[in-house]
Scaffold this motif. Structure first.
Motif, PDB file in Angstrom:
ATOM      1  N   HIS A 146     -27.928  32.322  -7.544  1.00 36.59           N
ATOM      2  CA  HIS A 146     -27.914  33.641  -6.902  1.00 36.59           C
ATOM      3  C   HIS A 146     -27.565  33.568  -5.417  1.00 36.59           C
ATOM      4  O   HIS A 146     -27.669  34.569  -4.710  1.00 36.59           O
ATOM      5  CB  HIS A 146     -29.263  34.346  -7.113  1.00 36.59           C
ATOM      6  N   ASN A 147     -27.164  32.396  -4.976  1.00 36.17           N
ATOM      7  CA  ASN A 147     -26.645  32.212  -3.621  1.00 36.17           C
ATOM      8  C   ASN A 147     -27.619  32.693  -2.536  1.00 36.17           C
ATOM      9  O   ASN A 147     -27.207  33.207  -1.497  1.00 36.17           O
ATOM     10  CB  ASN A 147     -25.295  32.921  -3.466  1.00 36.17           C
ATOM     11  N   PHE A 160     -35.776  38.032   1.718  1.00 37.02           N
ATOM     12  CA  PHE A 160     -34.515  37.313   1.542  1.00 37.02           C
ATOM     13  C   PHE A 160     -33.311  38.241   1.410  1.00 37.02           C
ATOM     14  O   PHE A 160     -32.229  37.812   0.999  1.00 37.02           O
ATOM     15  CB  PHE A 160     -34.621  36.366   0.349  1.00 37.02           C
ATOM     16  N   LYS A 161     -33.523  39.520   1.772  1.00 36.83           N
ATOM     17  CA  LYS A 161     -32.423  40.500   1.831  1.00 36.83           C
ATOM     18  C   LYS A 161     -31.634  40.540   0.521  1.00 36.83           C
ATOM     19  O   LYS A 161     -30.409  40.605   0.500  1.00 36.83           O
ATOM     20  CB  LYS A 161     -31.490  40.190   3.007  1.00 36.83           C
ATOM     21  N   THR A 162     -32.377  40.502  -0.584  1.00 32.17           N
ATOM     22  CA  THR A 162     -31.788  40.557  -1.922  1.00 32.17           C
ATOM     23  C   THR A 162     -32.520  41.644  -2.693  1.00 32.17           C
ATOM     24  O   THR A 162     -33.586  41.404  -3.269  1.00 32.17           O
ATOM     25  CB  THR A 162     -31.909  39.202  -2.642  1.00 32.17           C
ATOM     26  N   LYS A 163     -31.967  42.841  -2.703  1.00 29.99           N
ATOM     27  CA  LYS A 163     -32.679  44.017  -3.197  1.00 29.99           C
ATOM     28  C   LYS A 163     -33.183  43.884  -4.622  1.00 29.99           C
ATOM     29  O   LYS A 163     -34.241  44.411  -4.976  1.00 29.99           O
ATOM     30  CB  LYS A 163     -31.769  45.245  -3.071  1.00 29.99           C
ATOM     31  N   THR A 164     -32.457  43.164  -5.454  1.00 28.61           N
ATOM     32  CA  THR A 164     -32.820  43.059  -6.879  1.00 28.61           C
ATOM     33  C   THR A 164     -33.705  41.851  -7.180  1.00 28.61           C
ATOM     34  O   THR A 164     -33.935  41.554  -8.358  1.00 28.61           O
ATOM     35  CB  THR A 164     -31.546  42.960  -7.746  1.00 28.61           C
ATOM     36  N   LEU A 165     -34.217  41.170  -6.167  1.00 28.76           N
ATOM     37  CA  LEU A 165     -34.910  39.911  -6.411  1.00 28.76           C
ATOM     38  C   LEU A 165     -36.154  40.079  -7.285  1.00 28.76           C
ATOM     39  O   LEU A 165     -36.428  39.226  -8.146  1.00 28.76           O
ATOM     40  CB  LEU A 165     -35.281  39.236  -5.089  1.00 28.76           C
ATOM     41  N   ALA A 166     -36.924  41.136  -7.105  1.00 26.16           N
ATOM     42  CA  ALA A 166     -38.112  41.324  -7.947  1.00 26.16           C
ATOM     43  C   ALA A 166     -37.724  41.474  -9.416  1.00 26.16           C
ATOM     44  O   ALA A 166     -38.375  40.919 -10.301  1.00 26.16           O
ATOM     45  CB  ALA A 166     -38.915  42.538  -7.482  1.00 26.16           C
TER      46      ALA A 166
END
Length: 233
Positions: A80-81, A133-139
């Motif tokens: 997921h980079n 981590f500025k990744t909106k879909t992480l949850a």
């Protein structure tokens, strides 16, 4: 199963109050843990020097210690980079080696150092790792991939130190792996029969047993947007 590192930390506020982008705005969390140096006391409600900001959803005897597999970080980095994520990034207290969600179960009881801990429930991921981590879909990614981590309750307090091995004392519910719990909680198919069976597990945290029982009774799909996106949306 090996304790690679222990982490603890108190709440702090980061971000900018007037930021236009939601992911840049001010927020407060105890997700920012630091490595513990030497032995640390593991008490009934957590490690010395550790705390929670949102005490309604985090902390307490059933969520005393949050554990996460070190192997997951390579996945997040490569698949997921998320290049700036590293161990400790999920706000865990114990980073563990040689264990993942498919090989640990509700009720598993371990000796680690002087302490005795017992698996109480999987973590239900919220929006805060996504903000960090500025990744909106992480949850959503955390729960959909099953890489959630889990909580320990503390049956016996004591000193614990990195490098120590967990010794399994009891495994009363081998069928209820954390992976299986995640599939029941977050799977696309609502299997109410399995939910009822899991809710009857005496070693599952009471709050999660109640949540499952309510879902069985109401036959409803829970609205997860507030939990997984929150103010990031």
């Amino acid at each position: 199963m090996l304790l690679k590192k222990a982490y603890a930390g108190l709440p702090k506020t980061v971000g900018k109050k007037e930021a236009n982008q939601p992911m840049e705005r001010e927020w407060t969390s105890a997700i920012f843990k630091e490595p513990v140096q030497g032995a640390v006391w593991v008490g009934k409600t957590g490690l010395t020097g550790d705390g929670q900001y949102d005490q309604k959803n985090h902390g307490g005897p059933e969520k005393a210690v949050f554990a996460y597999s070190s192997e997951h970080y390579t996945y997040w980095q490569n698949e997921h980079n998320i290049t700036d994520i590293s161990i400790g990034g999920m706000g865990e207290n114990f980073i563990l080696e040689h264990i993942k969600e498919d090989s640990i179960s509700i009720g598993d009881t371990f000796q680690i150092g002087e302490a005795v801990v017992q698996v109480s429930q999987p973590r239900q991921p919220c929006w805060k790792p996504a903000r960090r981590f500025k990744t909106k879909t992480l949850a959503l990614l955390l729960q959909n991939t099953g890489r959630t981590g889990w909580y320990f309750r503390v049956l016996k307090e004591g000193l614990v130190e990195e490098g120590q091995t967990f010794t399994l004392l009891e495994r009363p519910c081998p069928q209820w792996t954390i992976q299986m719990c995640n599939e029941i909680l977050h799977g696309q198919k609502q299997d109410f029969e399995k939910m009822q069976e899991l809710a009857a597990c005496e070693f599952l945290a009471p709050g999660m047993r109640e949540t499952l029982q309510q879902r069985v009774e109401k036959r409803e799909t829970p609205d997860i947007r507030n939990r997984v996106f929150g103010p990031n949306d």
